[in-house]
Scaffold this motif. Structure first.
Motif, PDB file in Angstrom:
ATOM      1  N   VAL A  64       0.446  -1.205  -0.096  1.00 14.67           N
ATOM      2  CA  VAL A  64      -0.115   0.051  -0.223  1.00 14.67           C
ATOM      3  C   VAL A  64       1.211   0.991   0.041  1.00 14.67           C
ATOM      4  O   VAL A  64       0.744   2.107  -1.264  1.00 14.67           O
ATOM      5  N   MET A  65       1.282   1.306   0.786  1.00 10.41           N
ATOM      6  CA  MET A  65       2.805   2.484   1.710  1.00 10.41           C
ATOM      7  C   MET A  65       3.663   2.888   0.179  1.00 10.41           C
ATOM      8  O   MET A  65       4.362   2.088   0.568  1.00 10.41           O
ATOM      9  N   LYS A  66       3.755   2.882  -1.210  1.00 10.92           N
ATOM     10  CA  LYS A  66       4.441   2.945  -1.856  1.00 10.92           C
ATOM     11  C   LYS A  66       4.144   4.268  -3.475  1.00 10.92           C
ATOM     12  O   LYS A  66       2.765   4.035  -3.593  1.00 10.92           O
ATOM     13  N   ASP A  67       5.370   3.933  -3.566  1.00 13.58           N
ATOM     14  CA  ASP A  67       4.750   4.882  -5.573  1.00 13.58           C
ATOM     15  C   ASP A  67       5.225   4.412  -5.980  1.00 13.58           C
ATOM     16  O   ASP A  67       5.720   3.599  -6.727  1.00 13.58           O
ATOM     17  N   VAL A  68       3.335   4.630  -6.380  1.00 16.33           N
ATOM     18  CA  VAL A  68       3.090   3.420  -7.527  1.00 16.33           C
ATOM     19  C   VAL A  68       3.296   4.169  -9.533  1.00 16.33           C
ATOM     20  O   VAL A  68       3.749   3.266  -9.651  1.00 16.33           O
ATOM     21  N   THR A  69       3.206   5.321  -8.902  1.00 19.00           N
ATOM     22  CA  THR A  69       3.320   5.375 -10.421  1.00 19.00           C
ATOM     23  C   THR A  69       4.772   6.442 -10.892  1.00 19.00           C
ATOM     24  O   THR A  69       5.494   7.020 -11.573  1.00 19.00           O
ATOM     25  N   GLY A  70       5.632   6.327  -9.837  1.00 21.74           N
ATOM     26  CA  GLY A  70       6.802   7.367  -9.902  1.00 21.74           C
ATOM     27  C   GLY A  70       7.495   8.567  -9.620  1.00 21.74           C
ATOM     28  O   GLY A  70       8.397   8.895 -10.330  1.00 21.74           O
ATOM     29  N   GLU A  71       6.386   9.080  -9.225  1.00 15.91           N
ATOM     30  CA  GLU A  71       6.375  10.409  -9.572  1.00 15.91           C
ATOM     31  C   GLU A  71       6.758  10.886  -8.653  1.00 15.91           C
ATOM     32  O   GLU A  71       6.505  12.687  -8.193  1.00 15.91           O
ATOM     33  N   ALA A  72       6.935  10.472  -7.302  1.00 18.46           N
ATOM     34  CA  ALA A  72       7.605  10.743  -5.709  1.00 18.46           C
ATOM     35  C   ALA A  72       8.476  12.259  -6.418  1.00 18.46           C
ATOM     36  O   ALA A  72       9.635  11.238  -7.169  1.00 18.46           O
ATOM     37  N   GLU A  73       8.069  13.336  -5.292  1.00 14.59           N
ATOM     38  CA  GLU A  73       9.358  14.038  -5.335  1.00 14.59           C
ATOM     39  C   GLU A  73      10.005  14.234  -4.457  1.00 14.59           C
ATOM     40  O   GLU A  73      11.785  14.609  -4.390  1.00 14.59           O
ATOM     41  N   PHE A  74       9.770  13.292  -3.152  1.00 14.72           N
ATOM     42  CA  PHE A  74      10.865  12.589  -1.888  1.00 14.72           C
ATOM     43  C   PHE A  74      10.148  11.746  -1.365  1.00 14.72           C
ATOM     44  O   PHE A  74       9.367  11.225  -1.538  1.00 14.72           O
ATOM     45  N   VAL A  75      11.514  11.169  -0.676  1.00 12.09           N
ATOM     46  CA  VAL A  75      11.036   9.927   0.173  1.00 12.09           C
ATOM     47  C   VAL A  75       9.651  10.483   1.144  1.00 12.09           C
ATOM     48  O   VAL A  75       9.953  11.037   1.939  1.00 12.09           O
ATOM     49  N   GLY A  76       9.007   9.298   0.668  1.00 17.36           N
ATOM     50  CA  GLY A  76       7.912   9.582   1.337  1.00 17.36           C
ATOM     51  C   GLY A  76       6.544   9.790   1.316  1.00 17.36           C
ATOM     52  O   GLY A  76       5.569  10.349   1.408  1.00 17.36           O
ATOM     53  N   ASP A  77       6.771  10.339  -0.210  1.00 18.43           N
ATOM     54  CA  ASP A  77       6.015  10.793  -0.690  1.00 18.43           C
ATOM     55  C   ASP A  77       4.292  10.147  -1.513  1.00 18.43           C
ATOM     56  O   ASP A  77       4.790   9.075  -2.896  1.00 18.43           O
ATOM     57  N   PHE A  78       3.990   9.448  -0.998  1.00 16.40           N
ATOM     58  CA  PHE A  78       2.797   8.625  -1.552  1.00 16.40           C
ATOM     59  C   PHE A  78       1.522   9.027  -2.630  1.00 16.40           C
ATOM     60  O   PHE A  78       0.853   8.279  -2.374  1.00 16.40           O
ATOM     61  N   ARG A  79       1.922  10.345  -2.712  1.00 14.28           N
ATOM     62  CA  ARG A  79       0.207  10.797  -3.045  1.00 14.28           C
ATOM     63  C   ARG A  79       0.066  10.255  -4.091  1.00 14.28           C
ATOM     64  O   ARG A  79      -1.293  10.222  -4.438  1.00 14.28           O
ATOM     65  N   ASN A  80       0.978   9.187  -5.401  1.00 11.33           N
ATOM     66  CA  ASN A  80       0.584   8.995  -6.592  1.00 11.33           C
ATOM     67  C   ASN A  80       0.136   9.665  -7.751  1.00 11.33           C
ATOM     68  O   ASN A  80      -0.774   9.380  -8.500  1.00 11.33           O
ATOM     69  N   GLY A  81       0.223  10.910  -7.771  1.00 15.11           N
ATOM     70  CA  GLY A  81      -0.683  11.987  -8.505  1.00 15.11           C
ATOM     71  C   GLY A  81      -1.762  11.838  -8.440  1.00 15.11           C
ATOM     72  O   GLY A  81      -2.340  12.449  -9.277  1.00 15.11           O
ATOM     73  N   TYR A  82      -2.887  12.030  -7.383  1.00 18.73           N
ATOM     74  CA  TYR A  82      -3.560  11.618  -6.661  1.00 18.73           C
ATOM     75  C   TYR A  82      -4.030  12.839  -6.488  1.00 18.73           C
ATOM     76  O   TYR A  82      -5.243  14.231  -5.966  1.00 18.73           O
ATOM     77  N   ILE A  83      -3.314  12.810  -4.691  1.00 13.75           N
ATOM     78  CA  ILE A  83      -3.800  14.051  -3.331  1.00 13.75           C
ATOM     79  C   ILE A  83      -2.481  15.271  -4.196  1.00 13.75           C
ATOM     80  O   ILE A  83      -1.939  14.593  -3.858  1.00 13.75           O
ATOM     81  N   ASP A  84      -3.249  16.135  -3.913  1.00 12.97           N
ATOM     82  CA  ASP A  84      -2.432  17.106  -3.791  1.00 12.97           C
ATOM     83  C   ASP A  84      -3.263  18.249  -3.600  1.00 12.97           C
ATOM     84  O   ASP A  84      -4.356  19.717  -3.491  1.00 12.97           O
ATOM     85  N   PHE A  85      -2.850  18.627  -2.178  1.00 21.92           N
ATOM     86  CA  PHE A  85      -3.445  19.856  -1.268  1.00 21.92           C
ATOM     87  C   PHE A  85      -2.415  21.500  -1.320  1.00 21.92           C
ATOM     88  O   PHE A  85      -2.486  21.790  -0.383  1.00 21.92           O
TER      89      PHE A  85
END
Length: 99
Positions: A64-85
């Motif tokens: 679950v807690m992984k970068d699926v899309t390869g778009e992570a900007e930093f370690v721990g970035d699990f937004r996967n291109g979906y959530i952006d606040f």
């Protein structure tokens, strides 16, 4: 590790203050309020409960807690291109400061 540590401290403070879940922790009638806080609570939790916790955390870490899309900007970035606040609207300096 910082977020996990903060959650652990918050959980310890909450249970030490006497806030517990209602109901039973197992089918034998052990209630959540019977489990002490702190490290003593580990000995009071049924062994299958500890196994459940271990495999739940392992499942989350592996699937679950992984970068699926390869778009992570930093370690721990699990937004996967979906959530952006509004992260992308911040300056590079603010992003570094808020990490």
């Amino acid at each position: 590790h910082g977020r996990v540590s903060m959650l652990a401290v918050l959980g310890h403070v909450t249970t030490t203050a006497g806030v517990r879940l209602g109901g039973d922790i197992d089918l034998h009638g052990t209630s959540f309020s019977d489990i002490p806080s702190g490290f003593a609570g580990l000995a009071a939790v049924p062994s299958f409960g500890l196994v459940q916790m271990f495999f739940t955390v392992g499942f989350l870490e592996l699937f679950v807690m992984k970068d699926v899309t390869g778009e992570a900007e930093f370690v721990g970035d699990f937004r996967n291109g979906y959530i952006d606040f509004g992260w992308d609207t911040l300056s590079a300096e603010d992003q570094i400061r808020k990490r």
